[in-house]
Design an enzyme around this catalytic site. Structure first.
Site, PDB file in Angstrom:
ATOM      1  N   SER A 104       0.815  -1.219   0.000  1.00  0.00           N
ATOM      2  CA  SER A 104       0.000   0.000   0.000  1.00  0.00           C
ATOM      3  C   SER A 104       0.849   1.270   0.000  1.00  0.00           C
ATOM      4  O   SER A 104       1.618   1.518  -0.909  1.00  0.00           O
ATOM      5  CB  SER A 104      -0.963  -0.045   1.192  1.00  0.00           C
ATOM      6  OG  SER A 104      -1.944   0.947   1.095  1.00  0.00           O
TER       7      SER A 104
ATOM      8  N   ASP B  57      -1.052   1.476  -4.009  1.00  0.00           N
ATOM      9  CA  ASP B  57      -1.923   0.476  -4.639  1.00  0.00           C
ATOM     10  C   ASP B  57      -3.273   1.061  -5.035  1.00  0.00           C
ATOM     11  O   ASP B  57      -4.176   0.336  -5.434  1.00  0.00           O
ATOM     12  CB  ASP B  57      -2.090  -0.754  -3.749  1.00  0.00           C
ATOM     13  CG  ASP B  57      -2.913  -0.493  -2.498  1.00  0.00           C
ATOM     14  OD1 ASP B  57      -2.908   0.652  -1.994  1.00  0.00           O
ATOM     15  OD2 ASP B  57      -3.571  -1.438  -2.003  1.00  0.00           O
TER      16      ASP B  57
ATOM     17  N   ASP C  89      -2.441   6.487  -3.428  1.00  0.00           N
ATOM     18  CA  ASP C  89      -1.290   5.834  -2.794  1.00  0.00           C
ATOM     19  C   ASP C  89      -0.789   4.705  -3.686  1.00  0.00           C
ATOM     20  O   ASP C  89      -1.250   4.536  -4.813  1.00  0.00           O
ATOM     21  CB  ASP C  89      -1.636   5.350  -1.380  1.00  0.00           C
ATOM     22  CG  ASP C  89      -2.579   4.159  -1.376  1.00  0.00           C
ATOM     23  OD1 ASP C  89      -3.283   3.962  -2.385  1.00  0.00           O
ATOM     24  OD2 ASP C  89      -2.634   3.427  -0.366  1.00  0.00           O
TER      25      ASP C  89
ATOM     26  N   ASP D 227      -5.793   2.356  -3.458  1.00  0.00           N
ATOM     27  CA  ASP D 227      -7.050   2.197  -2.723  1.00  0.00           C
ATOM     28  C   ASP D 227      -7.330   3.403  -1.823  1.00  0.00           C
ATOM     29  O   ASP D 227      -8.364   3.469  -1.173  1.00  0.00           O
ATOM     30  CB  ASP D 227      -7.075   0.893  -1.924  1.00  0.00           C
ATOM     31  CG  ASP D 227      -6.103   0.862  -0.754  1.00  0.00           C
ATOM     32  OD1 ASP D 227      -5.194   1.727  -0.700  1.00  0.00           O
ATOM     33  OD2 ASP D 227      -6.243  -0.026   0.115  1.00  0.00           O
TER      34      ASP D 227
END
EC number: 5.4.2.10
Length: 443
Positions: A101, A241, A239, A243
């Protein structure tokens, strides 16, 4: 207490923690064996972000799954919400994302979705952990799983969003987008191109090492600077990834996840509608008061988008999220989705036709002081009883002027101490008082 899973999957420093080739292979085999036990479809989906370690960890995962007789469809580098979307669309038993992440490139991890696109609940995570600690299981050779690559996964996702929002999005302003050198790189641009958005893209050249470095949703100074330099009307920062999403108005002022939720709540008719909003323990009290004044039901969940999702389902609401920028809309997806949230916002901004700054909550927000206290080991919630009397003292001093939250991190040995008050110095002083008590009694 979970042995491997945190609030958002399994995460750590590659090769110097849980995240090794050996562990990742065992995880794949454990989930594959569990799929066999429960008689689910013997087919899963995997994706990854742009970290240099993503490739070898992915193939370790795949080898464990294949040995257990599970077929794997590899989407390549895609945002986390694309894996959740494709898991549901293709009726897979599970979806895996190799990502850490918003963390630095030296970390990596695994996020895991069930067949309905939801993060695993606590009970299922415990089952997986028990299987990881068991024996590695091989199926007979004629039952080994297959491995295939799907190159156009992002196209299916983009088309689904476009079909829902093409009639709403007609944004004429200039947009700057920060892809954090992560999974949104090139993918987010393709989505914006589909809607004909005038944009400038920054931090969209991943090299495996630069993900989240001085950019992305956890480093908003990058997008703030770019919005001013480009004289843009809107900044969108994701960010690693994708999400999470944080936006910036035309003046370079940040609007976090709380602020984004408030915008979606005011224009929920464009976003599919909702009977209420789910925030978290971290949601600023000013928003809670605003929802109450406007007769919009509001619930606080535990921190973590999986818990937001659980309460959305429990209360029958559709829209929820976190201050950090995880925003979920169950009218479309099942997890935090920075790309889809961006399109919802562009639809709202197109229809309302006013500067982004005018969508912000009017007046001063309650002041929050958040201090992360490093610990020698992960702290359980029952350990917090050692400082319960100190928390009570602070709450008495605050009265109705604020609140206190002590929250163990789900991914690292850190205790987050948050005090919210109508005065910044009051919030800071009380937070520092609690930090000293924590260091005396818990460190």
């Amino acid at each position: 207490m979970a042995k491997y899973f945190g609030t958002d999957g399994i995460r750590g420093e590659v090769a110097n923690s849980t995240i090794t080739v050996e562990f990742t292979q065992k995880l794949g085999n454990a989930v594959g064996s569990l799929i066999n036990q429960k008689n689910y479809p013997k087919f899963v989906i995997v994706g990854q972000d742009t970290r240099s370690s993503g490739g070898f960890l992915k193939f370790a995962l795949v080898s464990g799954l294949n040995a257990a007789g599970i077929d794997v469809l590899d989407l390549g580098v895609v945002p986390t919400p694309v894996v959740a979307f494709m898991t549901v669309k293709h009726r897979a038993a599970a979806g895996f994302v190799i990502t850490a992440s918003h963390n630095k490139f030296t970390d990596n991890g695994i996020k895991l979705f069930s067949s309905n696109g939801f993060k695993l609940d606590d009970a299922l995570e415990e089952e997986v952990e028990d299987m990881i600690d068991g024996d590695f299981i091989y199926q007979p050779q004629f039952k080994f799983g297959s491995y295939k690559i799907l190159a156009n996964a992002i196209d299916e996702y983009i088309e689904s969003i476009h079909s829902r929002f093409a009639k709403f999005v007609n944004y004429k302003g200039k947009v700057v987008v920060d892809c954090a050198h992560g999974a949104a790189s090139h993918n987010f641009e393709a989505l914006l191109d589909k809607f004909g958005i005038n944009y400038v893209s920054i931090a969209s050249n991943p090299d495996g090492l630069n993900i989240n470095v001085g950019c992305g949703a956890t480093c908003v100074s990058n997008i703030k600077k770019a919005v001013k330099e480009q004289k843009a009307d809107l900044g969108i920062s994701l960010d690693g990834d994708a999400d999470r999403i944080i936006i910036v108005d035309e003046n370079g002022q940040e609007i976090d996840g709380d602020g984004i939720l408030n915008i979606l709540a005011q224009y929920s008719n464009i976003c599919g509608g909702t009977n209420g909003i789910v925030g978290t323990q971290m949601t600023n009290m000013s928003y809670e008061n605003h929802y109450r004044a406007n007769k919009i039901p509001f619930i606080r969940s535990k921190v973590g988008d999986r818990y937001v999702l659980e309460d959305l389902v429990k209360y029958g609401y559709k829209i929820g999220g976190e201050s950090s920028g995880h925003v979920i809309n169950l009218n479309f997806g099942t997890t935090g989705d920075g790309l889809f949230t961006a399109i919802q916002l562009l639809a709202i901004f197109s229809q309302a036709d006013k500067p982004v700054s005018e969508f912000k909550l009017q007046g001063e927000l309650m002041q929050q002081t958040l201090i992360n206290v490093p610990l020698t080991k992960k702290v359980a919630r029952e350990d917090l009883q050692k400082v319960a009397s100190d928390v009570n003292d602070v709450e008495k001093r605050l009265g109705n002027r604020g609140r206190v939250l002590l929250r163990p991190s789900g991914t690292e040995p850190v205790l987050r101490v948050m005090v919210e008050a109508d005065d910044k110095s009051l919030a800071t002083n009380e937070a520092e008082y609690l930090v000293e008590k924590v260091k005396q009694k818990l460190v």
